[in-house]
Design an enzyme around this catalytic site. Structure first.
Site, PDB file in Angstrom:
ATOM      1  N   PHE A 163     -14.123 -15.442  16.215  1.00 41.99           N
ATOM      2  CA  PHE A 163     -14.853 -14.518  15.335  1.00 41.99           C
ATOM      3  C   PHE A 163     -15.327 -15.187  14.050  1.00 41.99           C
ATOM      4  CE2 PHE A 163     -11.304 -12.228  17.478  1.00 41.99           C
ATOM      5  CZ  PHE A 163     -12.055 -11.711  18.520  1.00 41.99           C
ATOM      6  N   ASN A 204     -25.400 -11.119  32.028  1.00 36.52           N
ATOM      7  CA  ASN A 204     -24.286 -10.642  32.844  1.00 36.52           C
ATOM      8  C   ASN A 204     -23.820  -9.315  32.268  1.00 36.52           C
ATOM      9  OD1 ASN A 204     -21.958 -10.144  34.259  1.00 36.52           O
ATOM     10  ND2 ASN A 204     -20.998 -12.126  33.835  1.00 36.52           N
ATOM     11  N   GLY A 222     -28.265 -13.805  22.243  1.00 41.11           N
ATOM     12  CA  GLY A 222     -26.815 -13.735  22.201  1.00 41.11           C
ATOM     13  C   GLY A 222     -26.380 -12.342  21.764  1.00 41.11           C
ATOM     14  N   VAL A 223     -25.226 -11.907  22.248  1.00 41.76           N
ATOM     15  CA  VAL A 223     -24.820 -10.523  21.965  1.00 41.76           C
ATOM     16  C   VAL A 223     -23.441 -10.442  21.313  1.00 41.76           C
ATOM     17  CG1 VAL A 223     -26.259  -9.565  23.776  1.00 41.76           C
ATOM     18  CG2 VAL A 223     -23.900 -10.200  24.319  1.00 41.76           C
ATOM     19  N   GLY A 224     -22.975 -11.544  20.732  1.00 38.22           N
ATOM     20  CA  GLY A 224     -21.622 -11.550  20.191  1.00 38.22           C
ATOM     21  C   GLY A 224     -21.451 -10.808  18.880  1.00 38.22           C
ATOM     22  N   GLU A 225     -22.522 -10.707  18.106  1.00 37.80           N
ATOM     23  CA  GLU A 225     -22.346 -10.177  16.757  1.00 37.80           C
ATOM     24  C   GLU A 225     -23.035  -8.839  16.514  1.00 37.80           C
ATOM     25  OE1 GLU A 225     -21.918 -13.750  13.880  1.00 37.80           O
ATOM     26  OE2 GLU A 225     -23.022 -14.475  15.611  1.00 37.80           O
TER      27      GLU A 225
END
Lengths: 167, 775
Positions: free
Chosen positions: B273, B662, B732-735
């Site tokens: 994180f 995914n 990207g989809v992390g944040e």
């Protein structure tokens, strides 16, 4: 002085300060059991002792002489995943995987507690014959196992599916 | 403007006005057109069996021959000097092999601070146990090595330290008086368009308020740890890292050795994180190992993580919007102050969302940094956006209430056609679709426009929404190596990271689709500094960075393969851009039956394996286009009218993040971000003692994160519209998931109880007075 770990008798450490968690991780290289806080706040170190879930970081190894400990490594048999382990994969009940061994052991122990009729903080009928594993019951009982990645929904689906197939 | 700044500005302008075709992403990635591959199908994690069976090895789980256990002792003053260090009893304690202090530590250079150069990984650039100076409360002052952890931990308690305390700035109000302009990624954060103050003053409708967010700690459940060993002058570090290449280079700088002499591995990371970069513990473990001439394992205690690994800093934001009666924004002002360490440069850039979220007649956005004597603050999931959207999206909700408009309609009314502050065209922006779909699925129409009017028994019920937004980034340095083998299998090596995002699984899918191979014929190796590429797992950029790197390596591989295949191959005469991979074959892209299998091609060239390594093109696309992910967050809360307790009963995130590679792992990323956002909204706060600069709640018992019972089922949906200018059409989809959540919850709380909380987290001490339950 011996302790049974995943079916194998093991010598207890001579240093009485060694926690059950450190015995597993540092002394036996059974690193499946995780250390996340070492003070009983995160649940990552949950293991089963004679089928009951405990926090191995708050347990001194020598207290468990003669007892049988099951860690995440002991959940699968002959290399086959335990159905709950498979359900965690199927429902994406983890991301980084660090809290997962604790979640798995905790869930196995928790379901036994439910079957034995042990009430929780959200059980309305304390005198009831049996506990219905509602979503709230499940979540309340699993709240000692933190997941910082936030895989909680997947974990709940996985445990629910496993509980239903093993009723 | 300095010469450097002028040069940067000229370059930026040149990139902005250059023809699309010259940009990376100017021609859409061919994978965007491909509809029948693995991309878009839900695939379970490839590392799942290892993670559920306890066989995945994390940093502190590598046994080494003769390994010692380490523990750290921390300073208890914020600033001053060590005047005496009594280590005699500790050194004589059973099992102790070494007590390292500034008196005997090897000479080392400071770690290069993050963003000070391309591969700098340090949380700060302070000396590491080199002198008697104390710079923050919690700085390591001694390392103890012993044969067991128990012996090391006990010996540490025998160390006596005395200090000479010097005046320190540990109160935010004091630091604020001396704040300086924030500079982020080499550019000032200040942005002014028009006369925002005058426009605000003249606007018929306005909101103007101060919002506050506290310090946060990442709290990955895996503690920061490193297992290290020296082989001569070569250093091996099993780290928990989201930047293996950066860490290897930076440790080489610290120890004065070549980058190649440091080998950092990090195959499994128990959450990061933003926190799993280079802090003092890896260096101290390596230094102590060097002195003791034995391998060392150093796993920080949870308290230790709070002492030496920084978190997100606090923010105090003035947020003002001036609007016409029809809702159009005349002025958008977001300015304020954040606390920052003296030896790092991370002025939490909370104004970033406001740069592109809305059209407005004028803007004034600015962040000032107030330097404090504290552990270096750092990046934490969506730095800037997570807390900036709290103020921005709360203010939009306040304005909607003030105008008597639906907050979604107000947002749509101010939807920009191009980037409102740079003028660049958006590469892909479908936020209105995301709002419409989310509102429909969530049942937004049932929301009571008048706050405080929906009550069921003790519970006041409210709904809120907010915009989520996070930029598309791709950092320089991406590179990858592909090896194709005679049996028609492919392997990718890249120094990337898997902290739970699903990177390893998703990139295996993408590589398989790119080559036209079955998933089981592709393997992706990562988490090793000896692999190609400088690929930070940060800024939600890994997906794009790996995607562009593998695409470049693929192109080189296929070019070589076609060249070697010669004129007898049915593909003779075609170049890499004219073929695509399908079903284990290379095919002419517009004539699929003209093809040859990889096995046949490899037999034809007579090689057991063919390897190609290439670098991704420079990341110019997000300067040329305005590239962002978006989302619409919907929240239903129940506030107890008797106890003030707030429970989130429903949550939905509707995302616009390009093509979802995914769905299974992306959904978990979205939910995970949202859940950390619920923590930010309702409970998370790193409490800082302003008298002495010490973190007061350095434990998971006292720093509250969401647990099972706090988290409802979270619905996530997405537009799945590819960004034509991003690799694979994906972001990207992390944040993105954590952004907007604070405001969505706060807006729902307002809708429930009719009173506004502008100070996170929304705890009982803030709801009870608003409910009139305590004075």
């Amino acid at each position: 002085m011996s302790i049974n770990i995943n079916g194998s008798p093991t010598n207890l450490p001579s240093d009485t300060r060694v926690s059950l968690l450190d015995l597993l991780r540092d002394h036996l290289n059974l690193s499946g059991t995780k250390k996340g806080c070492n003070q009983g706040a995160c649940g990552a170190c949950t293991v089963l002792v004679d089928g009951e879930r405990i926090l191995s970081c708050l347990a001194l190894a020598v207290q468990y002489e003669g007892r049988s400990v099951t860690t995440v490594e002991g959940l699968s048999t002959n290399g086959l995943l335990h159905p709950l382990q498979q359900a965690f994969i199927d429902h994406d009940g983890f991301q980084c995987g660090y809290c997962t061994p604790g979640q798995l052991c905790s869930a196995v122990g928790m379901l036994r507690e439910v079957r034995r009729g042990l009430p929780s903080n959200v059980t309305n009928d304390l005198e009831g014959e049996s506990i219905t594993l509602t979503r709230d019951e499940l979540c309340e009982r699993m709240s000692g196992n933190l997941c910082r990645c936030g895989a909680y929904n997947g974990i709940v689906y996985a445990i629910t599916e496993f509980a239903e197939t093993t009723k | 403007m300095s010469i450097k700044e002028t040069a940067q500005a000229v370059m930026k302008k040149a990139v902005q006005i250059a023809p699309d075709a010259l940009m990376p992403g100017g021609a859409p990635d061919p994978l965007i057109r491909q509809k029948h591959g693995l991309i878009g199908t839900p695939v379970s994690r490839l590392d799942g069996p290892q993670k559920v069976s306890g066989t995945a090895r994390f940093a502190a789980e590598f046994p080494m021959e003769g390994m010692l256990f380490a523990t750290l002792k921390y300073s208890t003053i914020p600033k001053g000097k060590i005047t005496n260090l009594d280590i005699a009893a500790a050194a004589a304690a059973p099992g102790v092999v070494l007590v390292m202090t500034h008196h005997n530590a090897p000479r080392m250079k400071p770690a290069p601070a993050f963003m000070s150069s391309a591969k700098a990984a340090g949380g700060d650039d302070l000396p590491i146990m080199q002198d008697a100076e104390i710079h923050w409360n919690g700085q390591p002052v001694a390392v103890v090595l012993a044969e067991t952890q128990e012996q090391a931990d006990y010996a540490k308690t025998l160390i006596g330290v005395t200090y000479e305390t010097e005046p320190a700035v540990t109160a935010f109000e004091v630091a604020k008086a001396d704040s300086e302009p924030g500079v982020f990624q080499g550019e000032p954060l200040l942005l002014e368009i028009g006369d925002a103050d005058a426009s605000l003053a003249a606007a018929p409708h306005k909101v103007d308020a101060v919002y506050r967010t506290p310090r946060h700690s990442h709290n990955p459940i895996e503690l920061h740890a490193a297992t290290v060993g020296w082989d001569g002058d070569h250093l091996l570090v099993h780290d928990a890292s989201q930047c293996v290449t950066h860490t290897a280079w930076s440790l080489a700088e610290v120890f004065g050795i070549a980058e190649e002499q440091v080998h950092v591995t990090s195959l499994f990371v128990g959450g990061g994180f933003g926190s799993k970069t280079l802090w003092q513990h890896q260096t101290l473990a390596a230094a102590a190992s060097k002195l003791a001439e034995r391998p060392v394992r150093l796993m920080l205690s949870r308290e230790g993580v709070y002492r030496i690994v920084g978190g997100r800093t606090l923010t105090e934001q003035r947020m003002a919007i001036g609007a016409q009666g029809d809702g159009r924004f005349d002025a958008l002002i977001q300015t304020g102050v954040v606390a920052m360490g003296r030896h790092n440069n991370m002025p939490e850039p909370f104004i970033l969302p406001a740069r592109s979220a809305y059209q407005a007649g004028s803007f004034r956005l600015d962040v000032e940094a107030a330097k404090m004597d504290m552990v270096a603050n750092t990046f934490m999931r969506a730095p800037g956006e997570s807390v900036g959207t709290f103020a921005l999206e709360s203010a939009v909700d306040e304005l909607a209430d003030n105008l008597g408009m639906d907050p979604i309609e107000l947002r749509i009314r101010n939807e920009p056609e191009k980037d409102p502050t740079t003028g660049a065209p958006f590469s892909s922006r479908h936020i209105v679709e995301a709002y419409r779909a989310g509102a429909e699925k969530f049942g937004w129409a049932a929301r009571k426009a008048k706050p405080g009017t929906h009550r069921e028994g003790e519970w006041l019920i409210g709904m809120g929404c907010a915009t989520a937004t996070y930029p598309y980034y791709r950092m320089p340095g991406g590179a990858a190596r592909i090896t194709l083998t005679a049996d028609g299998r492919a392997n990718v090596k890249i120094a990337a990271h898997e902290m739970g995002m699903g990177t390893s699984t998703t990139q295996t899918m993408v590589t398989a689709d790119r080559l036209g191979l079955a998933m089981e014929c592709v393997s992706v190796d990562y988490g090793d500094s000896h692999f190609p590429g400088v690929v930070l797992a940060g800024g939600s950029q890994q997906t794009a960075s790996i995607g562009a790197s593998v695409a470049a390596a693929y192109r080189k591989l296929i070019t070589e393969l076609l060249k070697l295949a010669g004129k007898d191959s049915p593909l003779h005469g075609l170049d890499a851009d004219e073929v695509i991979g399908r079903d284990g074959h290379l095919c002419k892209s517009d004539e699929l039956e003209r093809r040859e299998s990889y096995v046949s091609l490899m037999a034809r060239i007579g090689r057991e394996e063919l390897t190609a390594e290439a670098s991704a093109p420079p990341p110019l696309e997000f300067t040329h286009w305005s590239m962002h992910s978006h989302g619409a967050m919907f929240c239903e809360v129940r506030v107890n009218a008797i106890t003030g307790e707030t429970r989130v009963s429903r949550f939905l995130g509707s995302f616009d993040c390009g093509r979802i590679l995914n769905p299974k792992t992306a959904a978990s990323q979205f939910r995970g971000g949202i859940i950390m956002g619920l923590g930010l909204a309702l409970m998370e706060e790193t409490q800082f003692d302003e008298r002495n600069g010490r973190v007061m709640n350095p434990s998971l018992a006292e720093y509250h994160v969401p647990v099972h019972i706090d988290v409802p089922e979270i619905d996530v949906i997405w537009t799945d519209i590819p960004d034509p200018h991003a690799p694979m059409g994906a972001h990207g989809v992390g944040e993105i998931g954590i952004t907007g959540v604070g405001a969505a919850v706060a807006n729902a709380v307002y809708n429930a109880m009719g009173r506004r909380v502008r100070d996170l987290p929304i705890t009982l001490d803030k709801t009870l007075p608003e409910l009139g339950l305590v004075p």
